[in-house]
Structures are given as C-alpha cells and as structure tokens.
Design a protein around this motif. Sequence first.
Motif, PDB file in Angstrom:
ATOM      1  N   CYS A  57       0.825  -1.216   0.000  1.00  0.00           N
ATOM      2  CA  CYS A  57       0.000   0.000   0.000  1.00  0.00           C
ATOM      3  C   CYS A  57       0.854   1.257   0.000  1.00  0.00           C
ATOM      4  CB  CYS A  57      -0.938  -0.004   1.202  1.00  0.00           C
ATOM      5  SG  CYS A  57      -2.248  -1.250   1.123  1.00  0.00           S
ATOM      6  N   LEU A  58       1.900   1.283   0.811  1.00  0.00           N
ATOM      7  CA  LEU A  58       2.761   2.458   0.893  1.00  0.00           C
ATOM      8  C   LEU A  58       3.439   2.767  -0.440  1.00  0.00           C
ATOM      9  CD1 LEU A  58       4.421   1.807   4.362  1.00  0.00           C
ATOM     10  CD2 LEU A  58       2.910   3.715   3.815  1.00  0.00           C
ATOM     11  N   VAL A  59       3.737   1.732  -1.215  1.00  0.00           N
ATOM     12  CA  VAL A  59       4.488   1.917  -2.452  1.00  0.00           C
ATOM     13  C   VAL A  59       3.583   2.071  -3.675  1.00  0.00           C
ATOM     14  CG1 VAL A  59       6.213   0.848  -3.969  1.00  0.00           C
ATOM     15  CG2 VAL A  59       6.474   0.680  -1.503  1.00  0.00           C
ATOM     16  N   LEU A  60       2.416   1.417  -3.670  1.00  0.00           N
ATOM     17  CA  LEU A  60       1.586   1.376  -4.874  1.00  0.00           C
ATOM     18  C   LEU A  60       0.295   2.180  -4.785  1.00  0.00           C
ATOM     19  CD1 LEU A  60       1.905  -2.401  -5.834  1.00  0.00           C
ATOM     20  CD2 LEU A  60       3.206  -0.469  -6.729  1.00  0.00           C
ATOM     21  N   LEU A  61      -0.176   2.478  -3.573  1.00  0.00           N
ATOM     22  CA  LEU A  61      -1.487   3.114  -3.429  1.00  0.00           C
ATOM     23  C   LEU A  61      -1.337   4.633  -3.516  1.00  0.00           C
ATOM     24  CD1 LEU A  61      -4.301   1.896  -3.033  1.00  0.00           C
ATOM     25  CD2 LEU A  61      -4.153   2.501  -0.631  1.00  0.00           C
ATOM     26  N   TYR A  95       1.259  21.066  -5.223  1.00  0.00           N
ATOM     27  CA  TYR A  95      -0.182  21.317  -5.131  1.00  0.00           C
ATOM     28  C   TYR A  95      -0.881  21.198  -6.490  1.00  0.00           C
ATOM     29  CZ  TYR A  95       0.438  22.801  -0.317  1.00  0.00           C
ATOM     30  OH  TYR A  95       0.733  22.825   1.034  1.00  0.00           O
ATOM     31  N   ARG A  96      -0.169  20.680  -7.488  1.00  0.00           N
ATOM     32  CA  ARG A  96      -0.767  20.492  -8.802  1.00  0.00           C
ATOM     33  C   ARG A  96      -1.165  19.034  -9.010  1.00  0.00           C
ATOM     34  NH1 ARG A  96       4.045  23.648 -10.755  1.00  0.00           N
ATOM     35  NH2 ARG A  96       3.424  25.845 -10.782  1.00  0.00           N
ATOM     36  N   ASP A  97      -2.200  18.823  -9.792  1.00  0.00           N
ATOM     37  CA  ASP A  97      -2.657  17.482 -10.199  1.00  0.00           C
ATOM     38  C   ASP A  97      -2.819  16.551  -8.990  1.00  0.00           C
ATOM     39  OD1 ASP A  97      -3.490  15.490 -11.886  1.00  0.00           O
ATOM     40  OD2 ASP A  97      -1.471  14.890 -12.506  1.00  0.00           O
ATOM     41  N   LEU A  98      -3.455  17.025  -7.946  1.00  0.00           N
ATOM     42  CA  LEU A  98      -3.614  16.225  -6.726  1.00  0.00           C
ATOM     43  C   LEU A  98      -4.422  14.961  -6.982  1.00  0.00           C
ATOM     44  CD1 LEU A  98      -4.266  19.031  -4.076  1.00  0.00           C
ATOM     45  CD2 LEU A  98      -2.119  17.883  -4.637  1.00  0.00           C
ATOM     46  N   ILE A  99      -5.468  15.054  -7.794  1.00  0.00           N
ATOM     47  CA  ILE A  99      -6.298  13.889  -8.063  1.00  0.00           C
ATOM     48  C   ILE A  99      -5.496  12.828  -8.821  1.00  0.00           C
ATOM     49  CG2 ILE A  99      -8.386  13.036  -9.206  1.00  0.00           C
ATOM     50  CD1 ILE A  99      -8.901  14.714  -6.736  1.00  0.00           C
ATOM     51  N   GLY A 100      -4.831  13.230  -9.873  1.00  0.00           N
ATOM     52  CA  GLY A 100      -4.073  12.266 -10.664  1.00  0.00           C
ATOM     53  C   GLY A 100      -2.979  11.576  -9.880  1.00  0.00           C
ATOM     54  N   ARG A 101      -2.355  12.283  -8.960  1.00  0.00           N
ATOM     55  CA  ARG A 101      -1.230  11.722  -8.219  1.00  0.00           C
ATOM     56  C   ARG A 101      -1.636  10.867  -7.022  1.00  0.00           C
ATOM     57  NH1 ARG A 101       2.489  17.203  -7.854  1.00  0.00           N
ATOM     58  NH2 ARG A 101       3.189  17.239 -10.042  1.00  0.00           N
ATOM     59  N   TYR A 102      -2.800  11.165  -6.424  1.00  0.00           N
ATOM     60  CA  TYR A 102      -3.097  10.546  -5.125  1.00  0.00           C
ATOM     61  C   TYR A 102      -4.480   9.911  -5.014  1.00  0.00           C
ATOM     62  CZ  TYR A 102       0.588  14.001  -4.204  1.00  0.00           C
ATOM     63  OH  TYR A 102       1.721  14.757  -4.263  1.00  0.00           O
ATOM     64  N   TRP A 103      -5.248   9.831  -6.085  1.00  0.00           N
ATOM     65  CA  TRP A 103      -6.656   9.469  -5.935  1.00  0.00           C
ATOM     66  C   TRP A 103      -6.863   8.068  -5.381  1.00  0.00           C
ATOM     67  CZ3 TRP A 103      -9.298   5.641  -8.694  1.00  0.00           C
ATOM     68  CH2 TRP A 103      -8.641   5.086  -9.795  1.00  0.00           C
ATOM     69  N   LEU A 104      -5.938   7.151  -5.615  1.00  0.00           N
ATOM     70  CA  LEU A 104      -6.104   5.793  -5.091  1.00  0.00           C
ATOM     71  C   LEU A 104      -6.016   5.749  -3.567  1.00  0.00           C
ATOM     72  CD1 LEU A 104      -4.003   3.825  -7.731  1.00  0.00           C
ATOM     73  CD2 LEU A 104      -6.490   3.780  -7.439  1.00  0.00           C
ATOM     74  N   LEU A 127      -4.762  -2.429   7.046  1.00  0.00           N
ATOM     75  CA  LEU A 127      -5.255  -3.025   8.289  1.00  0.00           C
ATOM     76  C   LEU A 127      -6.724  -3.415   8.173  1.00  0.00           C
ATOM     77  CD1 LEU A 127      -3.543  -0.605  10.829  1.00  0.00           C
ATOM     78  CD2 LEU A 127      -2.831  -2.922  10.217  1.00  0.00           C
ATOM     79  N   ALA A 128      -7.491  -2.677   7.376  1.00  0.00           N
ATOM     80  CA  ALA A 128      -8.911  -3.003   7.203  1.00  0.00           C
ATOM     81  C   ALA A 128      -9.085  -4.369   6.567  1.00  0.00           C
ATOM     82  CB  ALA A 128      -9.589  -1.926   6.355  1.00  0.00           C
ATOM     83  N   VAL A 129      -8.186  -4.740   5.689  1.00  0.00           N
ATOM     84  CA  VAL A 129      -8.288  -6.033   4.999  1.00  0.00           C
ATOM     85  C   VAL A 129      -8.083  -7.196   5.967  1.00  0.00           C
ATOM     86  CG1 VAL A 129      -7.196  -7.502   3.246  1.00  0.00           C
ATOM     87  CG2 VAL A 129      -7.614  -5.082   2.781  1.00  0.00           C
ATOM     88  N   VAL A 130      -7.241  -7.009   6.968  1.00  0.00           N
ATOM     89  CA  VAL A 130      -6.908  -8.131   7.856  1.00  0.00           C
ATOM     90  C   VAL A 130      -7.619  -8.065   9.198  1.00  0.00           C
ATOM     91  CG1 VAL A 130      -4.650  -8.450   6.776  1.00  0.00           C
ATOM     92  CG2 VAL A 130      -4.858  -6.926   8.749  1.00  0.00           C
ATOM     93  N   CYS A 155     -11.112  -6.984  -1.976  1.00  0.00           N
ATOM     94  CA  CYS A 155     -11.420  -6.782  -3.400  1.00  0.00           C
ATOM     95  C   CYS A 155     -11.149  -5.350  -3.830  1.00  0.00           C
ATOM     96  CB  CYS A 155     -12.887  -7.157  -3.667  1.00  0.00           C
ATOM     97  SG  CYS A 155     -13.233  -8.921  -3.528  1.00  0.00           S
ATOM     98  N   VAL A 156     -11.600  -4.406  -3.012  1.00  0.00           N
ATOM     99  CA  VAL A 156     -11.384  -2.988  -3.346  1.00  0.00           C
ATOM    100  C   VAL A 156      -9.903  -2.659  -3.359  1.00  0.00           C
ATOM    101  CG1 VAL A 156     -11.767  -0.623  -2.559  1.00  0.00           C
ATOM    102  CG2 VAL A 156     -13.631  -2.293  -2.453  1.00  0.00           C
ATOM    103  N   LEU A 157      -9.193  -3.105  -2.327  1.00  0.00           N
ATOM    104  CA  LEU A 157      -7.768  -2.795  -2.254  1.00  0.00           C
ATOM    105  C   LEU A 157      -7.000  -3.501  -3.356  1.00  0.00           C
ATOM    106  CD1 LEU A 157      -5.373  -1.463  -0.904  1.00  0.00           C
ATOM    107  CD2 LEU A 157      -5.259  -3.385   0.703  1.00  0.00           C
ATOM    108  N   GLY A 158      -7.347  -4.752  -3.641  1.00  0.00           N
ATOM    109  CA  GLY A 158      -6.659  -5.471  -4.704  1.00  0.00           C
ATOM    110  C   GLY A 158      -6.773  -4.751  -6.033  1.00  0.00           C
ATOM    111  N   ALA A 159      -7.982  -4.278  -6.346  1.00  0.00           N
ATOM    112  CA  ALA A 159      -8.169  -3.531  -7.590  1.00  0.00           C
ATOM    113  C   ALA A 159      -7.364  -2.237  -7.582  1.00  0.00           C
ATOM    114  CB  ALA A 159      -9.656  -3.239  -7.785  1.00  0.00           C
ATOM    115  N   ALA A 160      -7.362  -1.537  -6.449  1.00  0.00           N
ATOM    116  CA  ALA A 160      -6.614  -0.273  -6.354  1.00  0.00           C
ATOM    117  C   ALA A 160      -5.117  -0.503  -6.518  1.00  0.00           C
ATOM    118  CB  ALA A 160      -6.910   0.398  -5.010  1.00  0.00           C
TER     119      ALA A 160
END
Length: 487
Positions: A120-124, A251-260, A319-322, A335-340
């Motif tokens: 999660c720290l690296v890919l989310l 502060y630019r493109d916040l959605i594109g960079r962090y939306w997951l 932590l929510a997954v486990v 399922c949600v996290l796996g897709a993200a």
Amino acid sequence: MTGRLWTTRVAALVLLLLLLLVVVRLPWAGDLGMHAATVERLRHGFLDPGNPLVDADTPSPYYSPWTALLGCVAKATGFSVFVVLRIGALVALGVLVTGVWRYVRVLSAHPGAPPLALLCLVLLWGTAQFSWSGFLGFHSLALTVAYPSVCALGLAFHLWTWLARATGWGVWLGCGVLWAVILLIHQFSGVVASVGALAVVTTARVGRGGWGRLGAGLALGVVVLWAWPYYDFFALLGAGDGMDPVHRSLYRDLIGRYWLALVGVVALGVRWWRDRWDALVLFFVIGAVVFLAGGVSGHWSWGRVLPAALIPAQLAVALAVVDSGRRAVRAGWACVLGAALVVGAWGQAGTLGYVVERGVMPGVVEAKYREPWAGYHWITPWVGYGDVVMAREFPSRQIPAYGAYTVAPGYPDFFLPDEGARRAAVRRYFATGAAGSVRRGIAREYGVRWVVDRGTGLRDAEGLREVARGPDGQVLYAVTCCLTPAA
C-alpha cells in the motif's frame, strides 16, 4: 486465507526485488548530484568540508549524520561516491522495510499486515507518475532510494514503534535522540516523523510519569539539534519562504497523483467511527490540515508534509483487509484494495524501465518510461577535484557530483550569502553578446577554469578553448586566461 497471505508476501518480495535492482542501476535524476557532492566533500575534508556545490566556506544542511556516515565509508574504503551511495541505498531500504514491519506489528498482530502495508505504501498513490524525495511511491522510490529521505522515513517508522511501546527512561531519551537525528538527516521527513510521533504520544494516553520522561526526551533531542557541528539547525526555521517556489508543483494534479489513496481515507473514517482517538486518524488529520494550510496561505513548502496524510491512509486500508472483523467485510476490503493496487502498479509501470532495457518492455509500458539523466562523467578526464566550472542551472545540479564546483549552486542555498550575486554572474556570463571583458572579470572573480554549455554560442568566445564534446550537443571549454580568482 493462507493462499491470500502467501500472495501478498510474494508480491511484496517482488516489489523489493525490483527496488534492489534499481539500486544496482541507480538511475540519475533530481538531487542525486547534491548528495553525491556532499559525500565527496566529506571524504576530502570531514571536519571542514565547506559548501558542497560552490567553492565557499559555508555550512550546509546536507551535512547530516547519514551523509557523515557515508563520508566515513567513502574515506575508509576508497570506493567511488556512486558505489557508496548504492551501499547507503541498500541500508536505507533495509531501515525502511524493517521500520514499516515493526510499526505495523504494533497496529496489528495479523501476519499478513506488514507485507500488505508495504504494498500500500508503495503502490497506493495515483495514475499520474510523480517523484519527490520523502514520498514512498514506487516511481519516487526508484529515483530517490539513495537519498537521505529514505533513511529518515525508515527511522521515523522505528521512532513511532518505540514511542508506542515506551516505558523506561532509556527508551524515552533514546527516542529524543532519534527524533533529532531524523530532523538532521532530512528536515521535511523530520516534520512527518514529528507529526506521527505527536499522534502516537497523544493517543497513547501517557501517564503523569510518562510526560516527564517525554519532556526529558524532547529536551535531549533539542540539545542534539543545537550541538550538531555542521550547520545551525534552528536557522533553517527562517528558510521556508525561500523554498516555496520550488514546492509549488506539490499542489498540482492532486487527483491524478493521489486518488487511489482515497480508499484509505474511507478506511480511516471507519477507524474514527470505532475510536475517536485512533492514532492513524489523528496522524492523518494533522498532516492534512498542515498541507491544506500551506495551499491556502501560499506556503508551498508545507506541501512536503503530505506523506503525513498519505501514510496513515495507506496503512489504514491495509489493516482493514486483515482486521475488519466479519469475513465478508474483510473480503470486500480485499477486493477494493486489490483492484486499487493493480491500478496503482499499472500507473507506475514505467519504473520497470530502470530495471530492464526499454526494448524488453511492452510498448504500452515503455510509453510510461522516463529517461533518467545522463550525468557528466564525460568531463572527468579533464576537470579535476575542486576545479570551478561555469555552467547553467541544470548542469550545475550534476557537475559537483564528480568533485568540481560550479559558480552558482544548482539548488537554493539558505546559508550561501552571495547566492544572488553568483546567479546573476552566471546570467551575465551566458548572456548573448556579453563582452569579453565581462566574462574575463567573472572568470577571475570566481576562479573559473572550465565552462560547460550546450550549442555553439561560446564557440568563438575570447579566452575559451574547446576540449571535449558530450551528449545533447554539450561542449566543455577550457578557460585560457584569468585562471586564478581575484585577491
């Protein structure tokens, strides 16, 4: 559950293997030249290294406990600075992984939590590629793994772990020293570490005796910051405004960079509903408030606190997954996290180009790849250690890595009193039609021995002799007059 656990562990191991392969290639981008130059100065003058980028006797915040250690390694082994940076990257990566592992075990006893948290720290993050020191995205780590920020963040996770379990005086005092060391290594990651530490201590409901030990630990940390010999840490408190323009892009493109990471915000909301004093929730709130305050007030450098909002969100969804209780709820989160995570991995797939050759990658992945910088090793047969090179801003970020100085630093330097004059001198030197007398005067004033420029603008300039040609039409000139600085 066992199969899912093994899948998570294998995925985390693959990710770490890719990062280790990145360390081997060490792609050049961003501040790598600054950190290489810092280690090189410490190798040659450990007690009084001077400015790492220009020939001036000034302090620098880049002389930290971490770079001092790497300087000792460089001096003792004789390894090249880039080999030493690779060694440092391996150590820092180990500090980060073990720190995440330990802190997550404080939050959950489930064996699948640590590897899932690493993923999660690296890919989310998001689907727009983004890299900045102190940010743990895969693409960012691939380019900054040799930076001090990786070690500092790794130590921050260890700090939060010790604080969560702190009892005796020794642990509290040790945490104070560690807090100061993190701040000295990388000031922005030190702010993130401080926010996390505040959240841990606040939610731990420290008793009356604990507050006294906490105060003693803080006092000892302040003493360490005050006593650090290479620069005045507290003088940096007034440097924020000068760093704002550099950080506007945060502060630019916040959605594109962090939306997951928004799925993690939802997980934090669930945690808050269950416990109003949850440490991760408080961690997130403080980080988000400071980040937003920076955007509203125009203090763009405050954007460097954003990992203080992202890290707790990323940990919360892992932590929510486990630990969500009902099996169906855990399955839903999985399922949600796996897709993200799959989407996040695809968004950062261009990072594979730092591990394998471009021709090996599929075309759609190759399109995401960003070419790293070429470097200036081609000037080293002529330019010696300590020589002064006249260059524009971009090459000035790389040339000091090979031992030379530049006239003006490639980065803002709070401790360099004549920085403005140096930048003005570079502009005058490269100005179209600049008089030979002007260039000679600048060369004499700063002791310039070499000039690096792209194109043919200086080909017929008086007092210059072409010595070598590099990539992208760059040319190295030797200065044939005014080789000594003015008295």
